[in-house]
Design a protein around this motif. Structure first.
Motif, PDB file in Angstrom:
ATOM      1  N   ASP A  18       0.813  -1.220   0.000  1.00 28.50           N
ATOM      2  CA  ASP A  18       0.000   0.000   0.000  1.00 28.50           C
ATOM      3  C   ASP A  18       0.846   1.269   0.000  1.00 28.50           C
ATOM      4  O   ASP A  18       0.386   2.326   0.437  1.00 28.50           O
ATOM      5  N   SER A  19       2.078   1.191  -0.491  1.00 28.95           N
ATOM      6  CA  SER A  19       2.895   2.400  -0.601  1.00 28.95           C
ATOM      7  C   SER A  19       3.071   2.752  -2.072  1.00 28.95           C
ATOM      8  O   SER A  19       3.367   1.889  -2.904  1.00 28.95           O
ATOM      9  N   LEU A  20       2.870   4.030  -2.400  1.00 29.20           N
ATOM     10  CA  LEU A  20       2.894   4.495  -3.788  1.00 29.20           C
ATOM     11  C   LEU A  20       3.834   5.677  -3.944  1.00 29.20           C
ATOM     12  O   LEU A  20       3.799   6.621  -3.150  1.00 29.20           O
ATOM     13  N   LEU A  21       4.656   5.626  -4.989  1.00 28.42           N
ATOM     14  CA  LEU A  21       5.389   6.790  -5.465  1.00 28.42           C
ATOM     15  C   LEU A  21       4.770   7.192  -6.794  1.00 28.42           C
ATOM     16  O   LEU A  21       4.788   6.424  -7.749  1.00 28.42           O
ATOM     17  N   ARG A  30      11.603   2.953  -0.912  1.00 28.08           N
ATOM     18  CA  ARG A  30      11.277   1.715  -1.621  1.00 28.08           C
ATOM     19  C   ARG A  30       9.763   1.533  -1.549  1.00 28.08           C
ATOM     20  O   ARG A  30       9.194   1.427  -0.459  1.00 28.08           O
ATOM     21  N   PHE A  31       9.140   1.477  -2.703  1.00 26.11           N
ATOM     22  CA  PHE A  31       7.685   1.511  -2.783  1.00 26.11           C
ATOM     23  C   PHE A  31       7.121   0.245  -3.414  1.00 26.11           C
ATOM     24  O   PHE A  31       7.714  -0.311  -4.341  1.00 26.11           O
ATOM     25  N   ASP A  32       5.958  -0.155  -2.913  1.00 26.68           N
ATOM     26  CA  ASP A  32       5.270  -1.326  -3.465  1.00 26.68           C
ATOM     27  C   ASP A  32       4.787  -1.054  -4.883  1.00 26.68           C
ATOM     28  O   ASP A  32       4.740  -1.963  -5.718  1.00 26.68           O
ATOM     29  N   LEU A  33       4.417   0.184  -5.133  1.00 27.02           N
ATOM     30  CA  LEU A  33       3.940   0.579  -6.458  1.00 27.02           C
ATOM     31  C   LEU A  33       4.552   1.933  -6.808  1.00 27.02           C
ATOM     32  O   LEU A  33       4.511   2.867  -6.011  1.00 27.02           O
ATOM     33  N   ALA A  69      10.420  -1.320  -4.279  1.00 26.90           N
ATOM     34  CA  ALA A  69      10.706  -2.362  -3.299  1.00 26.90           C
ATOM     35  C   ALA A  69      11.076  -3.643  -4.050  1.00 26.90           C
ATOM     36  O   ALA A  69      10.783  -3.767  -5.244  1.00 26.90           O
ATOM     37  N   PRO A  70      11.721  -4.604  -3.384  1.00 23.92           N
ATOM     38  CA  PRO A  70      12.139  -5.827  -4.087  1.00 23.92           C
ATOM     39  C   PRO A  70      11.018  -6.520  -4.849  1.00 23.92           C
ATOM     40  O   PRO A  70      11.250  -7.112  -5.909  1.00 23.92           O
ATOM     41  N   THR A  71       9.809  -6.463  -4.323  1.00 24.39           N
ATOM     42  CA  THR A  71       8.670  -7.077  -5.011  1.00 24.39           C
ATOM     43  C   THR A  71       7.750  -6.025  -5.636  1.00 24.39           C
ATOM     44  O   THR A  71       6.612  -6.322  -6.000  1.00 24.39           O
ATOM     45  N   GLY A  72       8.241  -4.797  -5.747  1.00 18.89           N
ATOM     46  CA  GLY A  72       7.414  -3.706  -6.238  1.00 18.89           C
ATOM     47  C   GLY A  72       7.135  -3.775  -7.722  1.00 18.89           C
ATOM     48  O   GLY A  72       7.827  -4.457  -8.491  1.00 18.89           O
ATOM     49  N   LEU A  73       6.128  -3.026  -8.136  1.00 18.15           N
ATOM     50  CA  LEU A  73       5.679  -3.000  -9.525  1.00 18.15           C
ATOM     51  C   LEU A  73       5.693  -1.564 -10.033  1.00 18.15           C
ATOM     52  O   LEU A  73       5.283  -0.644  -9.330  1.00 18.15           O
ATOM     53  N   LEU A  74       6.175  -1.393 -11.259  1.00 23.47           N
ATOM     54  CA  LEU A  74       6.177  -0.094 -11.921  1.00 23.47           C
ATOM     55  C   LEU A  74       5.113  -0.083 -13.014  1.00 23.47           C
ATOM     56  O   LEU A  74       5.034  -1.023 -13.816  1.00 23.47           O
ATOM     57  N   ILE A  75       4.308   0.968 -13.043  1.00 20.85           N
ATOM     58  CA  ILE A  75       3.327   1.174 -14.110  1.00 20.85           C
ATOM     59  C   ILE A  75       3.604   2.525 -14.747  1.00 20.85           C
ATOM     60  O   ILE A  75       3.725   3.535 -14.049  1.00 20.85           O
ATOM     61  N   PHE A  76       3.728   2.548 -16.060  1.00 22.15           N
ATOM     62  CA  PHE A  76       3.852   3.825 -16.763  1.00 22.15           C
ATOM     63  C   PHE A  76       3.124   3.732 -18.089  1.00 22.15           C
ATOM     64  O   PHE A  76       2.850   2.639 -18.603  1.00 22.15           O
TER      65      PHE A  76
END
Length: 258
Positions: free
Chosen positions: A48-51, A107-110, A139-146
């Motif tokens: 639940d952390s977002l950048l 370090r962000f989850d998303l 974050a190590p298991t984080g996901l990037l959306i662009f």
């Protein structure tokens, strides 16, 4: 590596900031973000952390605050960031940062970068640098959306004239592209604001189209792997496969290799 804000993009968004919400009032951010979150969950996203990079006036993260997310956001334009910060009212950290030289905020989850920001990068070198900065905040298991604009957008919206009147102000988007716009080219448009007293100001918007091949190559250079790719139109419904002659935006989900 650039360390200062791109003058053209900065000027364009400092200019549009006071009327940005009025010009984009027809956008359904709740629907759009809901579809993106569903796609992220389908591909294993948790947390639940977002950048939010390129956050504009905050429309792309305010619904996340309402969902209980912890948010850090940034934008190239101080004027845009100031509006986002005021709307967040202390619920999010909002700062000014250049996408091409992104700090490590944590370090962000998303991590996401939505709604045209990538297209203001000038070339593939800047694209790879931007993706490296975004990846460094995962974050190590984080996901990037662009997302990026497609050929269809540059052959229509960037070749069209749109006018919006609100609160005594007339906003005019004058596209300078054409239906023959070619992949990998740069498109331009002039955005003009006419105040109720007749005062008129204009700024130029310049965007680079990035092909799927260029995107994939830049992701590899940034140490990212593709998780999924989608296209969507103005209905914000994510579809596969991406078709640049049908969809107005391409959406990419990626992560660091596990």
């Amino acid at each position: 590596m650039p360390t200062t804000a791109d003058p053209q993009a900065l000027t364009a968004y400092e200019h549009i900031a006071p009327v940005y919400d009025q010009f984009t009032a027809h956008h359904d951010y709740e629907l759009w973000l809901g579809n993106l979150l569903a796609a992220a969950a389908e591909h294993g996203h948790e947390g639940d952390s977002l950048l939010d990079v390129g956050c504009g006036t905050g429309a792309s993260f305010l619904p996340m605050l309402d969902r209980g997310w912890r948010v850090v956001a940034s934008d190239l334009s101080p004027a845009m960031a100031a509006q986002a910060r005021a709307k967040a009212n202390g619920r999010a950290r909002v700062t000014v940062a250049d996408l091409r030289d992104l700090p490590e905020f944590g370090r962000f989850d998303l991590v996401w970068c939505l709604d045209d920001a990538i297209n203001y990068l000038a070339n593939r070198t800047e694209l790879a640098q931007a993706l490296r900065g975004l990846a460094a905040n995962l974050a190590p298991t984080g996901l990037l959306i662009f997302d990026v604009n497609t050929l269809l957008t540059y052959r229509t919206f960037f070749a069209d004239v749109q006018e919006v009147a609100a609160d005594g102000v007339i906003m005019r988007w004058q596209g300078e592209s054409s239906s023959e716009f070619q992949a990998g080219s740069t498109a331009q448009a002039t955005f003009t604001v006419t105040e109720s007293g007749g005062q008129e100001t204009s700024a130029r918007h310049r965007q680079r189209h990035f092909t799927p091949t260029e995107i994939h190559e830049a992701m590899a250079l940034a140490g990212l792997e593709l998780v999924a790719g989608f296209g969507h139109g103005y209905d914000a419904v994510l579809e596969q496969p991406l078709d640049e002659s049908v969809h107005t935006k391409a959406v990419y989900l990626s992560r660091r290799p596990r």
